[in-house]
Design a protein around this motif. Sequence first.
Motif, PDB file in Angstrom:
ATOM      1  N   LEU A   1      51.426 -27.683 -75.268  1.00 29.81           N
ATOM      2  CA  LEU A   1      50.892 -28.711 -74.383  1.00 29.81           C
ATOM      3  C   LEU A   1      51.945 -29.751 -74.030  1.00 29.81           C
ATOM      4  CD1 LEU A   1      47.383 -29.316 -76.003  1.00 29.81           C
ATOM      5  CD2 LEU A   1      47.856 -28.215 -73.823  1.00 29.81           C
ATOM      6  N   ALA A   2      52.821 -30.107 -74.987  1.00 28.71           N
ATOM      7  CA  ALA A   2      53.838 -31.125 -74.727  1.00 28.71           C
ATOM      8  C   ALA A   2      54.870 -30.632 -73.714  1.00 28.71           C
ATOM      9  CB  ALA A   2      54.520 -31.519 -76.025  1.00 28.71           C
ATOM     10  N   GLU A   3      55.126 -29.334 -73.677  1.00 24.72           N
ATOM     11  CA  GLU A   3      56.139 -28.791 -72.777  1.00 24.72           C
ATOM     12  C   GLU A   3      55.621 -28.599 -71.354  1.00 24.72           C
ATOM     13  OE1 GLU A   3      57.288 -25.216 -74.697  1.00 24.72           O
ATOM     14  OE2 GLU A   3      58.554 -26.199 -76.201  1.00 24.72           O
TER      15      GLU A   3
ATOM     16  N   ASP B   1      51.403 -27.521 -65.183  1.00 25.98           N
ATOM     17  CA  ASP B   1      50.748 -26.249 -65.455  1.00 25.98           C
ATOM     18  C   ASP B   1      49.407 -26.509 -66.134  1.00 25.98           C
ATOM     19  OD1 ASP B   1      50.067 -23.663 -65.925  1.00 25.98           O
ATOM     20  OD2 ASP B   1      51.558 -23.308 -67.502  1.00 25.98           O
ATOM     21  N   LEU B   2      48.334 -26.147 -65.469  1.00 25.07           N
ATOM     22  CA  LEU B   2      46.990 -26.346 -66.001  1.00 25.07           C
ATOM     23  C   LEU B   2      46.316 -25.024 -66.325  1.00 25.07           C
ATOM     24  CD1 LEU B   2      45.741 -29.206 -63.645  1.00 25.07           C
ATOM     25  CD2 LEU B   2      46.653 -29.394 -65.963  1.00 25.07           C
ATOM     26  N   ALA B   3      47.130 -24.003 -66.610  1.00 24.02           N
ATOM     27  CA  ALA B   3      46.564 -22.708 -66.985  1.00 24.02           C
ATOM     28  C   ALA B   3      45.906 -22.816 -68.359  1.00 24.02           C
ATOM     29  CB  ALA B   3      47.665 -21.644 -67.011  1.00 24.02           C
ATOM     30  N   PRO B   4      44.914 -21.970 -68.664  1.00 23.40           N
ATOM     31  CA  PRO B   4      44.263 -22.026 -69.981  1.00 23.40           C
ATOM     32  C   PRO B   4      45.258 -21.790 -71.112  1.00 23.40           C
ATOM     33  CG  PRO B   4      42.977 -20.690 -68.448  1.00 23.40           C
ATOM     34  CD  PRO B   4      44.281 -20.982 -67.766  1.00 23.40           C
ATOM     35  N   ILE B   5      45.021 -22.451 -72.240  1.00 27.60           N
ATOM     36  CA  ILE B   5      45.910 -22.305 -73.399  1.00 27.60           C
ATOM     37  C   ILE B   5      45.316 -21.402 -74.460  1.00 27.60           C
ATOM     38  CG2 ILE B   5      46.965 -24.559 -73.033  1.00 27.60           C
ATOM     39  CD1 ILE B   5      45.228 -25.661 -75.239  1.00 27.60           C
ATOM     40  N   SER B   6      44.053 -20.989 -74.290  1.00 25.22           N
ATOM     41  CA  SER B   6      43.450 -20.100 -75.278  1.00 25.22           C
ATOM     42  C   SER B   6      44.082 -18.722 -75.181  1.00 25.22           C
ATOM     43  CB  SER B   6      41.940 -20.008 -75.047  1.00 25.22           C
ATOM     44  OG  SER B   6      41.669 -19.524 -73.741  1.00 25.22           O
ATOM     45  N   GLY B   7      44.202 -18.081 -76.330  1.00 21.29           N
ATOM     46  CA  GLY B   7      44.796 -16.753 -76.399  1.00 21.29           C
ATOM     47  C   GLY B   7      44.407 -16.071 -77.690  1.00 21.29           C
TER      48      GLY B   7
ATOM     49  N   ARG C   1      38.645 -28.217 -64.565  1.00 28.35           N
ATOM     50  CA  ARG C   1      38.096 -29.281 -63.712  1.00 28.35           C
ATOM     51  C   ARG C   1      39.203 -30.156 -63.123  1.00 28.35           C
ATOM     52  NH1 ARG C   1      34.529 -29.270 -68.098  1.00 28.35           N
ATOM     53  NH2 ARG C   1      35.525 -31.102 -69.030  1.00 28.35           N
ATOM     54  N   LEU C   2      40.234 -30.411 -63.919  1.00 35.64           N
ATOM     55  CA  LEU C   2      41.356 -31.202 -63.412  1.00 35.64           C
ATOM     56  C   LEU C   2      42.086 -30.462 -62.302  1.00 35.64           C
ATOM     57  CD1 LEU C   2      42.988 -33.794 -63.724  1.00 35.64           C
ATOM     58  CD2 LEU C   2      44.362 -32.662 -65.478  1.00 35.64           C
ATOM     59  N   ALA C   3      42.249 -29.137 -62.474  1.00 34.37           N
ATOM     60  CA  ALA C   3      42.890 -28.345 -61.423  1.00 34.37           C
ATOM     61  C   ALA C   3      42.065 -28.370 -60.141  1.00 34.37           C
ATOM     62  CB  ALA C   3      43.086 -26.902 -61.910  1.00 34.37           C
ATOM     63  N   GLU C   4      40.728 -28.317 -60.284  1.00 33.33           N
ATOM     64  CA  GLU C   4      39.877 -28.393 -59.094  1.00 33.33           C
ATOM     65  C   GLU C   4      40.029 -29.737 -58.396  1.00 33.33           C
ATOM     66  OE1 GLU C   4      35.937 -27.579 -60.310  1.00 33.33           O
ATOM     67  OE2 GLU C   4      36.286 -25.448 -60.719  1.00 33.33           O
ATOM     68  N   MET C   5      40.120 -30.815 -59.176  1.00 29.93           N
ATOM     69  CA  MET C   5      40.287 -32.142 -58.573  1.00 29.93           C
ATOM     70  C   MET C   5      41.628 -32.259 -57.852  1.00 29.93           C
ATOM     71  SD  MET C   5      38.709 -34.580 -61.575  1.00 29.93           S
ATOM     72  CE  MET C   5      39.161 -36.050 -60.660  1.00 29.93           C
TER      73      MET C   5
END
Length: 458
Positions: free
Chosen positions: A199-201, A205-211, A231-235
Amino acid sequence: MSVRRPSLRRRLLAFLVLPMLALLLLNAVITYRVALAYSNRMHDRNLLEDTQSFARMLQTMPLSGELSPQARFLLEYDPDGHGYFNVDSLRHGVLVSNADFSAVAAAQNCAASRPLLYSAHLNQQKVRLATLCVNSAADPGDRLAVTVGETFANRRQRAQEILMITIPMMALLMLCVGALVWFGVNHGLRILRPLTRQLAERNRDLAPISGPDVPREILPLIETIDGLFGRLAEMIALQERFVADAAHQLRTPLAGISLHVDRALGATDEHTRTEALQHVRRLNQRTARVSGQLLALTRAQAAPAAVETLELTALVPEWVAMRVPDAIRAGVDLGYQAPGAPLHAPGYAPMLQEALDNLIDNALRYAGRGATVTVGLAPRGAQVELFVEDDGPGVPDAAMARLGERFYRVAGTGEDGTGLGLAIAREAVEHVHGTLDYQAMRPHGLKVSILLPCVPTA
């Protein structure tokens, strides 16, 4: 002043350490109970052996009311606290005793052939007694009940000694377990470091971080963060689309304004200057309308603050009445068709009014002077239909499928619009799971319906 934040590490350790301390206390209680049971068993065995030894001494010597030094040493000089003895003859009564055994019934009962162990109260304290019946050496026809007793003090003392031995070992074991728990918690929390670094890097990029490497214990938190990113990407996309739409729609009128301003400044006659300023005025009105429509579209695309149950039969007539002056200026007969019963639907009143205003705007603009526009409410199955119907020229069948697209305008209307009215209405009603429905009227005209879920009333 710094705020002390809650610590997940401290919370986990407290959750683990407190039950461990409770287990340590429970283990101490169980250990004491077990040690006391063991001490009782050992003391009972020693008490029986002392009673049997005392009885054998009585059989090998005449009984004259006084004990031999060996017997008195056995009974009285015992570090385990053997403090009571009694010899009761069936024929002669009490022969020797150092306490009043009259209240102890078992001591006077010599019917049993085996040693008897029991507890009783003697000299106002609880004691453990052992009674053994033997034949009298002085009188072969007589039987003696030999009773030896001791207090429970030494038994409890032995149990406490065992407990004091085991408590340090249990405490040391708990400390070792606590150290392992501390190490395990710290090591387990290290799995969050890659996610924190990831997240810090990131920048935009607002792609999902789950994996697949995300632990299932924190998966709900990660999924919540992914939802926030979505939601942030949609905004952000909404803002970028607004900027692009504004640039696209405002470029032409702003260029026209600049052109006619230069024309007015360079004009040498009053007629040319007046004509240029009139063009500037029209272009300015168009720019204001486009800006207002774009802002309305942006508001419609954003989720409303709250959804509530609306009584449409009370609200819609008020909204229609507010548009009557506009209809008079446009030369259109605007009316309202009421339902037979009150109708309720979920919605956000300002946004629903915005949608209805845009539908009425379209009807007033494209139906033409002398047309009739009807706004009405009607039940439609499990839905409520809020419709705007006009008897204007209508929309060609080929264009019906594209109604509601942003900036789409039906060719040949001759009206100067933005192509955003139906798009605003569609975005507004979709937030409350509603839809827009378009229906060509016969012989001509258009009916646009807002379909909303019906809320039953008590």
